[in-house]
Design an enzyme around this catalytic site. Structure first.
Site, PDB file in Angstrom:
ATOM      1  N   THR A  30       0.211   4.984  -3.068  1.00  0.00           N
ATOM      2  CA  THR A  30       1.354   5.454  -4.256  1.00  0.00           C
ATOM      3  C   THR A  30       1.160   7.627  -4.228  1.00  0.00           C
ATOM      4  O   THR A  30       0.153   8.057  -3.578  1.00  0.00           O
ATOM      5  CB  THR A  30       0.733   5.611  -6.003  1.00  0.00           C
ATOM      6  OG1 THR A  30      -1.019   6.392  -6.120  1.00  0.00           O
ATOM      7  CG2 THR A  30       0.958   4.145  -6.136  1.00  0.00           C
TER       8      THR A  30
ATOM      9  N   ALA B  69      -0.379   9.079  -6.089  1.00  0.00           N
ATOM     10  CA  ALA B  69      -1.501   9.376  -6.956  1.00  0.00           C
ATOM     11  C   ALA B  69      -2.420   9.805  -6.070  1.00  0.00           C
ATOM     12  O   ALA B  69      -4.430  10.488  -6.676  1.00  0.00           O
ATOM     13  CB  ALA B  69      -1.174   8.961  -7.784  1.00  0.00           C
ATOM     14  N   CYS B  70      -2.978   8.933  -5.408  1.00  0.00           N
ATOM     15  CA  CYS B  70      -3.797   7.712  -4.480  1.00  0.00           C
ATOM     16  C   CYS B  70      -3.629   8.064  -3.351  1.00  0.00           C
ATOM     17  O   CYS B  70      -2.754   6.882  -2.795  1.00  0.00           O
ATOM     18  CB  CYS B  70      -4.699   6.869  -4.886  1.00  0.00           C
ATOM     19  SG  CYS B  70      -5.798   6.379  -4.768  1.00  0.00           S
ATOM     20  N   GLY B  71      -4.621   8.624  -2.622  1.00  0.00           N
ATOM     21  CA  GLY B  71      -4.622   8.157  -1.554  1.00  0.00           C
ATOM     22  C   GLY B  71      -5.027   7.287  -0.324  1.00  0.00           C
ATOM     23  O   GLY B  71      -4.502   6.790   0.841  1.00  0.00           O
TER      24      GLY B  71
ATOM     25  N   CYS C  65      -5.921   3.702  -2.545  1.00  0.00           N
ATOM     26  CA  CYS C  65      -5.444   2.746  -2.495  1.00  0.00           C
ATOM     27  C   CYS C  65      -4.907   1.811  -1.789  1.00  0.00           C
ATOM     28  O   CYS C  65      -4.268   2.724  -0.776  1.00  0.00           O
ATOM     29  CB  CYS C  65      -3.780   2.918  -3.261  1.00  0.00           C
ATOM     30  SG  CYS C  65      -4.802   3.519  -5.464  1.00  0.00           S
TER      31      CYS C  65
END
Length: 292
Positions: free
Chosen positions: A121, A123-125, A127
């Site tokens: 996502t 928001a998170c690299g 994940c």
């Protein structure tokens, strides 16, 4: 090809003390575009990341550096947009949301243990990484011995330079930015994206495509906080100093310390919070910061 902005109808409501009634207005406004990008390696689907379209080749090249797959321009033979397939296996029109990276000699193809089988996502690299061991990756570059020195005034002024150069943020107010600077404060490259990690990957991808790795003697300034993933991306690109306008996480500090990086937070005005590598920051007449 899609731009970094999309248009939507928005209703604005305004009110204040003593107002008889709120006022409303409806008009078209721009928002930052967010779309999926499928990344393939040698024709095989590897990852899907949510990003702001634009500088996509830089994004993919930087992502491959961040994943430890490549560390030099020659290790990436080519990048190309290609069409996807629908649920029935039929070839779709090229949407510019699928890129195939063809690896060159010296690249380290990801193994099944390091595969990414889910969406990353904005928001998170990290994940989608399928094992804890895959989170921490070895860098081919040594940042601990980098002799860069940066004046504290220069470092504290980088967020203002970054902000003044954010064209997409000026229009949408909804993207992060990363900027690569020299020790003297010269802006080398700026990238914007809805994802903090994407903005950094686009910087690193620009550098690898320009055959600039390792990025010795440079400073990476980011618009948000300093997370573990951003420290790792900087380390894998050979960047010795990472500065953020907000706070770092504990794991970011631990990784920076173990790697010999300088990690700075809350860089604004005439103050800094130096978490690691204070000897690289100079105050006044070139004297290094004293740690007491």
């Amino acid at each position: 090809m899609a731009t970094g902005m999309a248009r939507h109808r928005v209703t604005r409501v305004r009110w204040g003390d003593g107002a008889v009634a709120a006022t409303t207005s409806t008009r078209e406004d721009v928002v930052a575009r967010e779309e999926p990008l499928e990344i393939r390696i040698d024709g095989t689907s590897w990852s899907v990341t949510m990003r702001t379209p634009g500088d996509d080749f830089d994004l993919v090249a930087g992502f491959l550096v961040s994943e430890g797959v490549i560390a030099a321009r020659d290790e990436l033979a080519s990048l190309r947009y290609c069409a996807g397939f629908d649920e029935f296996g039929r070839r779709e029109e090229n949407t510019y949301n699928v890129i195939d990276a063809i690896l060159g000699p010296g690249a380290v193809p990801p193994s099944d243990a390091h595969a990414r089988h889910s969406t990353t996502t904005s928001a998170c690299g990290i994940c989608g990484t399928t094992s804890i061991e895959a989170v921490s990756k070895q860098s081919r570059f040594d940042v601990a011995g980098d002799g860069i020195r940066v004046d504290a005034d220069v470092l504290a002024g980088l967020p203002d330079v970054l902000r003044k150069s954010q064209a997409l943020f000026d229009r949408t107010g909804g993207v992060h930015a990363a900027g690569l600077f020299t020790a003297e404060g010269e802006l080398l490259c700026l990238r914007e994206d809805v994802g903090r990690h994407n903005a950094v990957d686009k910087i690193v991808g620009w550098a690898v495509r320009e055959d600039r790795l390792p990025l010795s003697g440079t400073v990476l300034q980011v618009s948000g906080r300093a997370s573990f993933e951003l420290v790792q991306k900087a380390r894998l690109a050979g960047i010795p100093i990472l500065a953020a306008v907000s706070a770092p996480s504990s794991l970011a500090v631990d990784l920076a310390a173990a790697s010999g990086m300088t990690l700075v937070g809350f860089s604004r005005g005439q103050s800094l919070a130096i978490y690691t590598g204070a000897d690289r920051i100079e105050v006044g007449r070139g004297a290094p910061v004293e740690v007491g």
